[in-house]
Design a protein around this motif. Structure first.
Motif, PDB file in Angstrom:
ATOM      1  N   ASP A  82       0.837  -1.212   0.000  1.00 45.63           N
ATOM      2  CA  ASP A  82       0.000   0.000   0.000  1.00 45.63           C
ATOM      3  C   ASP A  82       0.865   1.253   0.000  1.00 45.63           C
ATOM      4  OD1 ASP A  82      -2.293  -1.537  -0.002  1.00 45.63           O
ATOM      5  OD2 ASP A  82      -2.697  -1.269   2.151  1.00 45.63           O
ATOM      6  N   GLU A  83       1.947   1.234   0.756  1.00 47.52           N
ATOM      7  CA  GLU A  83       2.850   2.387   0.804  1.00 47.52           C
ATOM      8  C   GLU A  83       3.496   2.611  -0.563  1.00 47.52           C
ATOM      9  OE1 GLU A  83       3.316   4.595   3.408  1.00 47.52           O
ATOM     10  OE2 GLU A  83       1.593   3.492   4.171  1.00 47.52           O
ATOM     11  N   ILE A  84       3.897   1.536  -1.210  1.00 49.93           N
ATOM     12  CA  ILE A  84       4.515   1.640  -2.537  1.00 49.93           C
ATOM     13  C   ILE A  84       3.505   2.188  -3.540  1.00 49.93           C
ATOM     14  CG2 ILE A  84       5.509   0.292  -4.437  1.00 49.93           C
ATOM     15  CD1 ILE A  84       6.749  -1.519  -2.197  1.00 49.93           C
ATOM     16  N   LYS A  85       2.262   1.695  -3.471  1.00 49.61           N
ATOM     17  CA  LYS A  85       1.210   2.189  -4.369  1.00 49.61           C
ATOM     18  C   LYS A  85       0.934   3.676  -4.157  1.00 49.61           C
ATOM     19  CE  LYS A  85      -1.124  -2.243  -4.761  1.00 49.61           C
ATOM     20  NZ  LYS A  85      -2.190  -3.064  -4.198  1.00 49.61           N
ATOM     21  N   SER A  86       1.154   4.148  -2.927  1.00 52.87           N
ATOM     22  CA  SER A  86       0.911   5.570  -2.636  1.00 52.87           C
ATOM     23  C   SER A  86       2.098   6.451  -3.032  1.00 52.87           C
ATOM     24  CB  SER A  86       0.578   5.763  -1.158  1.00 52.87           C
ATOM     25  OG  SER A  86       1.753   5.675  -0.371  1.00 52.87           O
ATOM     26  N   GLY A  87       3.147   5.837  -3.570  1.00 53.08           N
ATOM     27  CA  GLY A  87       4.270   6.625  -4.078  1.00 53.08           C
ATOM     28  C   GLY A  87       5.551   6.558  -3.266  1.00 53.08           C
ATOM     29  N   ILE A  88       5.559   5.814  -2.170  1.00 49.18           N
ATOM     30  CA  ILE A  88       6.778   5.678  -1.369  1.00 49.18           C
ATOM     31  C   ILE A  88       7.667   4.624  -2.033  1.00 49.18           C
ATOM     32  CG2 ILE A  88       7.731   5.062   0.888  1.00 49.18           C
ATOM     33  CD1 ILE A  88       5.946   7.550   0.999  1.00 49.18           C
ATOM     34  N   LYS A  89       8.924   4.977  -2.267  1.00 44.75           N
ATOM     35  CA  LYS A  89       9.865   4.005  -2.839  1.00 44.75           C
ATOM     36  C   LYS A  89      10.253   3.000  -1.767  1.00 44.75           C
ATOM     37  CE  LYS A  89      11.698   7.115  -6.278  1.00 44.75           C
ATOM     38  NZ  LYS A  89      12.818   7.914  -6.744  1.00 44.75           N
ATOM     39  N   LYS A  90      10.398   1.756  -2.173  1.00 43.96           N
ATOM     40  CA  LYS A  90      10.691   0.707  -1.197  1.00 43.96           C
ATOM     41  C   LYS A  90      12.025   0.937  -0.500  1.00 43.96           C
ATOM     42  CE  LYS A  90       9.974  -4.189  -0.577  1.00 43.96           C
ATOM     43  NZ  LYS A  90       9.752  -5.463  -1.252  1.00 43.96           N
ATOM     44  N   ASN A  91      12.971   1.547  -1.205  1.00 44.44           N
ATOM     45  CA  ASN A  91      14.263   1.807  -0.577  1.00 44.44           C
ATOM     46  C   ASN A  91      14.212   3.007   0.375  1.00 44.44           C
ATOM     47  OD1 ASN A  91      14.197   3.979  -2.328  1.00 44.44           O
ATOM     48  ND2 ASN A  91      16.121   3.479  -3.351  1.00 44.44           N
ATOM     49  N   ARG A  92      13.010   3.535   0.629  1.00 46.88           N
ATOM     50  CA  ARG A  92      12.789   4.586   1.629  1.00 46.88           C
ATOM     51  C   ARG A  92      11.913   4.065   2.781  1.00 46.88           C
ATOM     52  NH1 ARG A  92      15.382   9.181   1.850  1.00 46.88           N
ATOM     53  NH2 ARG A  92      13.547  10.270   2.572  1.00 46.88           N
ATOM     54  N   ILE A  93      11.716   2.752   2.826  1.00 50.01           N
ATOM     55  CA  ILE A  93      10.891   2.150   3.884  1.00 50.01           C
ATOM     56  C   ILE A  93      11.801   1.445   4.885  1.00 50.01           C
ATOM     57  CG2 ILE A  93       9.174   0.362   4.403  1.00 50.01           C
ATOM     58  CD1 ILE A  93       7.878   0.985   1.684  1.00 50.01           C
ATOM     59  N   LEU A  94      11.616   1.777   6.155  1.00 49.11           N
ATOM     60  CA  LEU A  94      12.284   1.083   7.256  1.00 49.11           C
ATOM     61  C   LEU A  94      11.250   0.233   7.968  1.00 49.11           C
ATOM     62  CD1 LEU A  94      14.240   4.083   8.830  1.00 49.11           C
ATOM     63  CD2 LEU A  94      15.219   2.227   7.469  1.00 49.11           C
ATOM     64  N   VAL A  95      11.647  -0.927   8.446  1.00 48.63           N
ATOM     65  CA  VAL A  95      10.764  -1.752   9.266  1.00 48.63           C
ATOM     66  C   VAL A  95      11.470  -2.000  10.589  1.00 48.63           C
ATOM     67  CG1 VAL A  95       9.539  -2.817   7.337  1.00 48.63           C
ATOM     68  CG2 VAL A  95      11.561  -3.928   8.242  1.00 48.63           C
ATOM     69  N   GLY A  96      10.697  -2.026  11.658  1.00 48.39           N
ATOM     70  CA  GLY A  96      11.316  -2.256  12.954  1.00 48.39           C
ATOM     71  C   GLY A  96      10.294  -2.288  14.053  1.00 48.39           C
ATOM     72  N   GLY A  97      10.780  -2.563  15.249  1.00 45.71           N
ATOM     73  CA  GLY A  97       9.892  -2.597  16.387  1.00 45.71           C
ATOM     74  C   GLY A  97      10.604  -2.954  17.670  1.00 45.71           C
ATOM     75  N   PHE A  98       9.822  -2.959  18.726  1.00 47.17           N
ATOM     76  CA  PHE A  98      10.294  -3.275  20.068  1.00 47.17           C
ATOM     77  C   PHE A  98       9.866  -4.693  20.427  1.00 47.17           C
ATOM     78  CE2 PHE A  98       9.256  -3.472  24.621  1.00 47.17           C
ATOM     79  CZ  PHE A  98      10.517  -3.203  25.162  1.00 47.17           C
ATOM     80  N   SER A  99      10.756  -5.459  21.007  1.00 46.50           N
ATOM     81  CA  SER A  99      10.499  -6.813  21.493  1.00 46.50           C
ATOM     82  C   SER A  99      10.014  -7.717  20.350  1.00 46.50           C
ATOM     83  CB  SER A  99       9.519  -6.763  22.669  1.00 46.50           C
ATOM     84  OG  SER A  99       9.514  -7.969  23.385  1.00 46.50           O
ATOM     85  N   MET A 100       8.800  -8.247  20.440  1.00 43.70           N
ATOM     86  CA  MET A 100       8.289  -9.097  19.356  1.00 43.70           C
ATOM     87  C   MET A 100       8.203  -8.333  18.038  1.00 43.70           C
ATOM     88  SD  MET A 100       5.162 -11.242  21.013  1.00 43.70           S
ATOM     89  CE  MET A 100       5.086 -12.550  19.817  1.00 43.70           C
ATOM     90  N   GLY A 101       7.959  -7.030  18.121  1.00 43.16           N
ATOM     91  CA  GLY A 101       7.888  -6.206  16.914  1.00 43.16           C
ATOM     92  C   GLY A 101       9.215  -6.191  16.163  1.00 43.16           C
ATOM     93  N   GLY A 102      10.314  -6.174  16.891  1.00 44.43           N
ATOM     94  CA  GLY A 102      11.633  -6.233  16.254  1.00 44.43           C
ATOM     95  C   GLY A 102      11.891  -7.579  15.617  1.00 44.43           C
ATOM     96  N   CYS A 103      11.474  -8.638  16.303  1.00 36.65           N
ATOM     97  CA  CYS A 103      11.589  -9.987  15.739  1.00 36.65           C
ATOM     98  C   CYS A 103      10.761 -10.083  14.460  1.00 36.65           C
ATOM     99  CB  CYS A 103      11.135 -11.006  16.776  1.00 36.65           C
ATOM    100  SG  CYS A 103      11.178 -12.715  16.196  1.00 36.65           S
ATOM    101  N   MET A 104       9.552  -9.558  14.519  1.00 37.15           N
ATOM    102  CA  MET A 104       8.673  -9.570  13.348  1.00 37.15           C
ATOM    103  C   MET A 104       9.317  -8.814  12.195  1.00 37.15           C
ATOM    104  SD  MET A 104       5.610 -10.786  12.712  1.00 37.15           S
ATOM    105  CE  MET A 104       6.043 -11.209  11.042  1.00 37.15           C
TER     106      MET A 104
END
Length: 197
Positions: free
Chosen positions: A66-88
């Motif tokens: 959805d983010e890519i379809k809205s115009g965000i380039k994939k190489n500008r996307i970070l994924v992350g989180g705390f605890s289980m979110g980081g594992c995910m």
């Protein structure tokens, strides 16, 4: 020096937030909890519950799409989180989206036989950088589990940084958030300026 609220606000501006699912959670004797996936126990020496991990990977992949379809380039996307979110986030990026800008994992770990490690053994491309932080006093997710995860990922070709925070338990600290903010701004230069326009 930024105050904790300003640091949190800045980090939040740079991230798209997705919340975990409501599901039965085995470590709570099957009680309903808001968790990313199920696990047999909170330990790094048991099998992963891949069925629930894979379901969430698909939900999060839909969000990335959805983010890519809205115009965000994939190489500008970070994924992350705390605890289980980081594992995910590590599962999502290193198994399914090796072309994102980077991954952060705070107070997180992977199981010793993680599917992430198998995916990386079969990968031959450039991998997203990992920014990892862990409280040295964490009694829920042991600091040593985070260190082992980081070492294993490095051995499989991930450029990984690991920051220890003495006296920090299973929680976020101001110093950790400031380091995360700096890392985000190196991975996505100009992001705060874009947000304020």
């Amino acid at each position: 020096m930024l105050g904790q609220k300003e640091v949190l606000d800045s980090v939040q501006q740079c991230m798209e937030v997705q919340t975990s699912a409501i599901r039965p959670y085995t470590p709570m004797k099957g009680g309903i909890s808001s968790v990313w996936f199920d696990r047999l126990k909170i330990s790094n020496d048991c099998p992963e519950h891949l069925e629930s991990i894979n379901i969430m990977c698909q939900v999060l992949t839909d969000l990335i799409d959805d983010e890519i379809k809205s115009g965000i380039k994939k190489n500008r996307i970070l994924v992350g989180g705390f605890s289980m979110g980081g594992c995910m986030a590590m599962h999502l990026a290193y198994r399914n989206h090796q072309d994102v800008a980077g991954v952060f994992a705070l107070s997180s770990f992977l199981n010793k036989t993680s599917a992430v490690y198998q995916a990386l053994r079969e990968s031959d491309g450039v991998l997203p950088e990992l920014f990892q932080c862990h409280g040295a006093a964490d009694e829920l997710v042991l600091h040593s589990w985070g260190e082992e995860t980081n070492s294993m990922l490095k051995s499989l070709g991930v450029s990984a940084k690991f920051h220890s925070f003495p006296g920090v338990y299973h929680e976020l600290s101001k110093a950790e958030l400031e380091k995360l903010k700096s890392w985000i701004l190196t991975k996505l230069p100009g992001e705060l300026e874009r947000q304020s326009e």
